[in-house]
Design a protein around this motif. Structure first.
Motif, PDB file in Angstrom:
ATOM      1  N   ARG A  70      19.710  34.097  19.041  1.00 52.60           N
ATOM      2  CA  ARG A  70      20.355  34.080  17.729  1.00 52.60           C
ATOM      3  C   ARG A  70      21.831  33.753  17.849  1.00 52.60           C
ATOM      4  O   ARG A  70      22.395  33.078  17.016  1.00 52.60           O
ATOM      5  N   SER A  71      22.488  34.289  18.872  1.00 50.68           N
ATOM      6  CA  SER A  71      23.914  34.022  19.080  1.00 50.68           C
ATOM      7  C   SER A  71      24.268  34.280  20.529  1.00 50.68           C
ATOM      8  O   SER A  71      23.513  34.930  21.258  1.00 50.68           O
ATOM      9  N   CYS A  72      25.413  33.748  20.937  1.00 52.14           N
ATOM     10  CA  CYS A  72      25.877  33.934  22.305  1.00 52.14           C
ATOM     11  C   CYS A  72      27.401  33.952  22.296  1.00 52.14           C
ATOM     12  O   CYS A  72      28.036  33.037  21.768  1.00 52.14           O
ATOM     13  N   LEU A  73      27.967  34.987  22.861  1.00 49.75           N
ATOM     14  CA  LEU A  73      29.415  35.112  22.993  1.00 49.75           C
ATOM     15  C   LEU A  73      29.732  35.173  24.473  1.00 49.75           C
ATOM     16  O   LEU A  73      29.120  35.939  25.214  1.00 49.75           O
ATOM     17  N   ILE A  74      30.679  34.355  24.898  1.00 51.77           N
ATOM     18  CA  ILE A  74      31.085  34.317  26.304  1.00 51.77           C
ATOM     19  C   ILE A  74      32.521  34.787  26.388  1.00 51.77           C
ATOM     20  O   ILE A  74      33.406  34.214  25.750  1.00 51.77           O
ATOM     21  N   ARG A  75      32.755  35.830  27.180  1.00 49.20           N
ATOM     22  CA  ARG A  75      34.099  36.377  27.349  1.00 49.20           C
ATOM     23  C   ARG A  75      34.544  36.147  28.792  1.00 49.20           C
ATOM     24  O   ARG A  75      33.830  36.500  29.717  1.00 49.20           O
ATOM     25  N   THR A  76      35.708  35.557  28.965  1.00 45.65           N
ATOM     26  CA  THR A  76      36.264  35.350  30.306  1.00 45.65           C
ATOM     27  C   THR A  76      37.584  36.083  30.473  1.00 45.65           C
ATOM     28  O   THR A  76      38.230  35.932  31.496  1.00 45.65           O
ATOM     29  N   ASP A  77      37.958  36.878  29.484  1.00 49.82           N
ATOM     30  CA  ASP A  77      39.272  37.516  29.510  1.00 49.82           C
ATOM     31  C   ASP A  77      39.236  38.998  29.862  1.00 49.82           C
ATOM     32  O   ASP A  77      40.260  39.651  29.887  1.00 49.82           O
ATOM     33  N   GLU A  78      38.068  39.553  30.150  1.00 52.78           N
ATOM     34  CA  GLU A  78      37.970  40.988  30.364  1.00 52.78           C
ATOM     35  C   GLU A  78      38.258  41.412  31.796  1.00 52.78           C
ATOM     36  O   GLU A  78      38.899  42.423  32.024  1.00 52.78           O
ATOM     37  N   THR A  79      37.761  40.674  32.773  1.00 58.27           N
ATOM     38  CA  THR A  79      38.029  40.976  34.178  1.00 58.27           C
ATOM     39  C   THR A  79      38.386  39.684  34.893  1.00 58.27           C
ATOM     40  O   THR A  79      37.760  38.649  34.651  1.00 58.27           O
ATOM     41  N   PRO A  80      39.373  39.717  35.785  1.00 59.29           N
ATOM     42  CA  PRO A  80      39.761  38.493  36.503  1.00 59.29           C
ATOM     43  C   PRO A  80      38.573  37.933  37.296  1.00 59.29           C
ATOM     44  O   PRO A  80      37.938  38.644  38.061  1.00 59.29           O
ATOM     45  N   GLY A  81      38.281  36.661  37.059  1.00 56.17           N
ATOM     46  CA  GLY A  81      37.195  35.989  37.755  1.00 56.17           C
ATOM     47  C   GLY A  81      35.808  36.355  37.264  1.00 56.17           C
ATOM     48  O   GLY A  81      34.817  35.878  37.797  1.00 56.17           O
ATOM     49  N   GLY A  82      35.721  37.198  36.237  1.00 59.75           N
ATOM     50  CA  GLY A  82      34.426  37.635  35.735  1.00 59.75           C
ATOM     51  C   GLY A  82      34.049  36.934  34.448  1.00 59.75           C
ATOM     52  O   GLY A  82      34.887  36.375  33.746  1.00 59.75           O
ATOM     53  N   VAL A  83      32.777  36.964  34.162  1.00 63.14           N
ATOM     54  CA  VAL A  83      32.240  36.388  32.928  1.00 63.14           C
ATOM     55  C   VAL A  83      31.338  37.442  32.297  1.00 63.14           C
ATOM     56  O   VAL A  83      30.489  38.015  32.969  1.00 63.14           O
TER      57      VAL A  83
END
Length: 142
Positions: A70-83
């Motif tokens: 239904r939806s997808c949110l991608i966060r790259t700002d929470e942990t260094p080098g993490g997704v």
């Protein structure tokens, strides 16, 4: 009343045009945001990635029988080098939701590792079941 001094102390607020430009799917020509990259645009600063990346991860979820993303949110700002990927799915009625969510999590995590070139342990996938669809063996009515 000195409005110039009042405005100088307030942080700059982006205009609607700047927000739309920063979140447009073609803002960076369809390139994925590499994890840990230093923010260069409002889009990067907010941790919002482009829709081609989200579509790729949604396709991984959709590959699981009885699942529609239904939806997808991608966060790259929470942990260094993490997704961190948050995918919402609809599951066909009658399937074991917990097992389906586990398989979707594995599929999306594998796709994220390939897509972003990160180590598997740096990818977190949250699966939210937001809807139960028609039974898997019966086509949905329109």
């Amino acid at each position: 009343m000195n409005t110039q001094d009042d405005n100088a102390s307030k942080p700059a607020v982006p205009t609607a045009a700047e927000l739309l430009a920063a979140t447009a799917p073609t803002a960076r020509g369809g390139q994925a945001v590499p994890p840990g990259a230093s923010p260069s645009t409002l889009e990067d600063t907010l941790g919002i990635t482009e829709s081609p990346s989200a579509r790729t991860l949604r396709a991984a979820a959709d590959a699981e029988p009885g699942v529609r993303s239904r939806s997808c949110l991608i966060r790259t700002d929470e942990t260094p080098g993490g997704v961190r990927v948050i995918v919402s799915i609809a599951v066909a009625y009658g399937l074991a939701v917990h097992e389906v969510a586990h398989r979707v999590r594995r599929r999306v995590a594998a796709a994220a590792v390939d897509l972003f070139g990160t180590a598997p342990e740096s990818v977190t996938v949250d699966v939210k079941v937001v809807w139960l669809d028609e039974p898997a063996d019966r086509p949905a009515s329109h």
